[in-house]
Enzyme design. Structure first.
Site: not given
Length: 91
Positions: A20, A38
């Site tokens: 990320r 996520n």
């Protein structure tokens, strides 16, 4: 400039490997907004908004990801009429 938005779902070893944050860094370098988060099933969902050239560059990068990631699949969904966010966030 015409803005386009896509939503990508990245599958593989993509959680716990800075995926990320690395996606955010890549996006900011080329002027994209959106998010990376996520999902409970182990995938990472990524929203990318910006120029079609920049979106294409980052969608290609998603197949590689950061060191430590092992991407097995990327699904891309083009979003029509989606309002682009004004920043890039991670969740």
């Amino acid at each position: 400039m015409t803005t386009c938005c896509v939503r990508a779902y990245v599958t593989g070893k993509v959680q716990g490997v800075w995926f990320r944050r690395s996606t955010q860094e890549q996006a900011l370098q080329i002027g994209l907004t959106g998010y990376a988060k996520n999902l409970a099933d182990g995938r990472v969902e990524v929203l990318l908004c910006g120029s079609s050239t920049a979106v294409s560059l980052l969608t290609e990068w998603l197949w590689q990801g950061p060191k430590g990631a092992q991407v097995t699949h990327v699904t891309i969904e083009v979003l029509q009429g989606h309002r682009a966010p004004d920043h890039f966030a991670t969740y």
